[in-house]
Structure formats: structure tokens, C-alpha cells
Enzyme design. Structure first.
Site, PDB file in Angstrom:
ATOM      1  N   LYS A   1      43.977  48.026  42.526  1.00  0.00           N
ATOM      2  CA  LYS A   1      45.410  48.221  42.760  1.00  0.00           C
ATOM      3  C   LYS A   1      45.830  47.425  43.992  1.00  0.00           C
ATOM      4  CE  LYS A   1      45.414  52.863  40.734  1.00  0.00           C
ATOM      5  NZ  LYS A   1      45.695  54.300  40.957  1.00  0.00           N
TER       6      LYS A   1
ATOM      7  N   ASN B   1      29.111  31.776  44.617  1.00  0.00           N
ATOM      8  CA  ASN B   1      27.921  32.167  45.369  1.00  0.00           C
ATOM      9  C   ASN B   1      26.872  32.865  44.497  1.00  0.00           C
ATOM     10  OD1 ASN B   1      28.143  31.577  48.449  1.00  0.00           O
ATOM     11  ND2 ASN B   1      30.208  32.124  47.812  1.00  0.00           N
TER      12      ASN B   1
ATOM     13  N   HIS C   1      34.381  43.700  23.249  1.00  0.00           N
ATOM     14  CA  HIS C   1      33.944  44.225  21.962  1.00  0.00           C
ATOM     15  C   HIS C   1      34.947  45.254  21.446  1.00  0.00           C
ATOM     16  CE1 HIS C   1      29.847  42.573  21.792  1.00  0.00           C
ATOM     17  NE2 HIS C   1      29.814  42.747  23.098  1.00  0.00           N
TER      18      HIS C   1
END
Length: 205
Positions: A197, A100, A131
Site C-alpha cells: 500500500k 542483484n 495459474h
């Protein structure tokens, strides 16, 4: 004489770009102009980028797809990509995948794989690279690492979620709105939060 007739077709195209699921329920009288419009958009992409597009797909003209050689984008059948999406390969999408508006995906060196029938809501970010963060040199000068990201089948990723490099999301899992996924998600799990979680299991619903 000024033509005051409303331009319904232009507005209809805009509507489809932002709500692409509507393309798959168009009546024949609309497909007469909508299918050639889509065919042209998709053929242009195939000509200028290393993109492979399956059957009966919808890609908004406002979407931005970039796939140089070695960073291909493979789009399965009956997929939809909405307006203001940014995709940079390598990315491999199964069939009936929906991305979307406003999503941003970069496949890094290893790539992003998305399973069949997965739905990804608006403004989701998925980056398959990272990085280095040593203080010995500026971030932009450090080596980029890449592990890749895999998303299973029939997964629902809520709006404004983020998925970091190296994560695997299992089949039929759900990622809650605004979640940041930093660890693997098991099959059927419902996750939410930052960091995400497990808060439930689809099989209990």
C-alpha cells in the site's frame, strides 16, 4: 614446488559476481583481465540463447539466463546482473538497470519491461503469469494467464519483494523490502506491506 601465492584474481571475480557495481569502477590493471572475461561470458550467452546485450554490461557467470525464440531477453547499456539470478524471457531492460543476487524473473507470454536506471535488490521475484485456481481440476492442469509487468524508470525495488502479473509500477516509485505488489503503483509512490500500500511520496523527501 607448490605455489603458495594467493589466487586474488579468482576471489576478485567472485566479489564482482556478487557485487557487480564494483565492475564499473575497476582500474585499468584489473580491466586487462576482467573485460575479456566478461566478453567471453556474454558472447557465450548470445550464441546459445536469444539474448541481446548492450555496451559495457556485467553479467555474473553464476547467473542463469534463458531466452528461447519468441521469449527474447534484451539488456540495455551499462546493466548489471549478479550471481544466482534466474531470468526467463521475454524481458526487456533499459539502460543502467541493476539486478542483484538471487532474483527470479519469468516473463510469461507477454513479458517484463524494466525502465532505465531502475535498481532491483536481492531475492526479488517477478512473475508475469498466473495459474487458474478452479477446484474442478488440479492447479497444474489449468490454463496459464499472462498480462505482463511494466516497471518504470528510476524505480527502487527493495530486497525480497514480489511483483505479480498485470502490475504496472510508475516512474521513480519505491517498493519497500519484503513487499508483495498486487496493484499498480503510481509515479513517485513509496509502497510497502503485503499487499503493498502507498505509505509515502518521493517528492516529499
Amino acid at each position: 614446488m607448490i605455489n603458495d601465492k594467493p589466487d586474488y584474481q579468482t576471489q576478485h571475480k567472485k566479489r564482482l559476481s556478487w557485487m557487480p557495481w564494483l565492475y564499473f569502477s575497476l582500474k585499468e590493471k584489473h580491466l586487462v583481465w576482467a573485460k575479456p572475461w566478461q566478453d567471453e561470458i556474454q558472447q557465450n550467452l548470445i550464441q546459445v540463447e536469444t539474448i541481446h546485450i548492450g555496451q559495457q554490461c556485467f553479467i555474473a557467470p553464476e547467473a542463469n539466463l534463458f531466452a528461447e525464440r519468441g521469449r527474447d531477453i534484451h539488456i540495455g547499456n551499462q546493466c548489471m546482473i549478479a550471481a544466482d539470478v534466474f531470468l526467463h524471457g521475454p524481458i526487456k531492460m533499459g539502460n543502467e538497470v541493476a539486478i542483484n543476487h538471487g532474483c527470479s524473473f519469468d516473463g510469461g507470454r507477454v513479458g517484463i519491461t524494466i525502465g532505465d536506471r531502475t535498481r532491483i535488490a536481492n531475492n526479488v521475484t517477478i512473475y508475469a503469469f498466473n495459474h487458474g485456481m478452479s477446484v474442478d481440476s488440479p492447479i497444474y492442469q489449468q490454463a496459464v494467464t499472462a498480462k505482463g509487468i511494466t516497471i518504470g524508470e528510476d524505480v527502487w525495488i527493495g530486497a525480497q519483494a514480489g511483483i505479480v502479473d498485470g502490475v504496472n509500477i510508475g516512474h521513480q516509485a519505491v517498493v519497500g523490502m519484503g513487499s508483495i505488489v498486487t496493484k499498480d503503483v503510481p509515479d513517485f509512490a513509496i509502497v510497502a506491506g503485503n499487499p503493498a500500500k502507498i505509505i509515502g511520496d518521493r517528492r516529499d523527501k
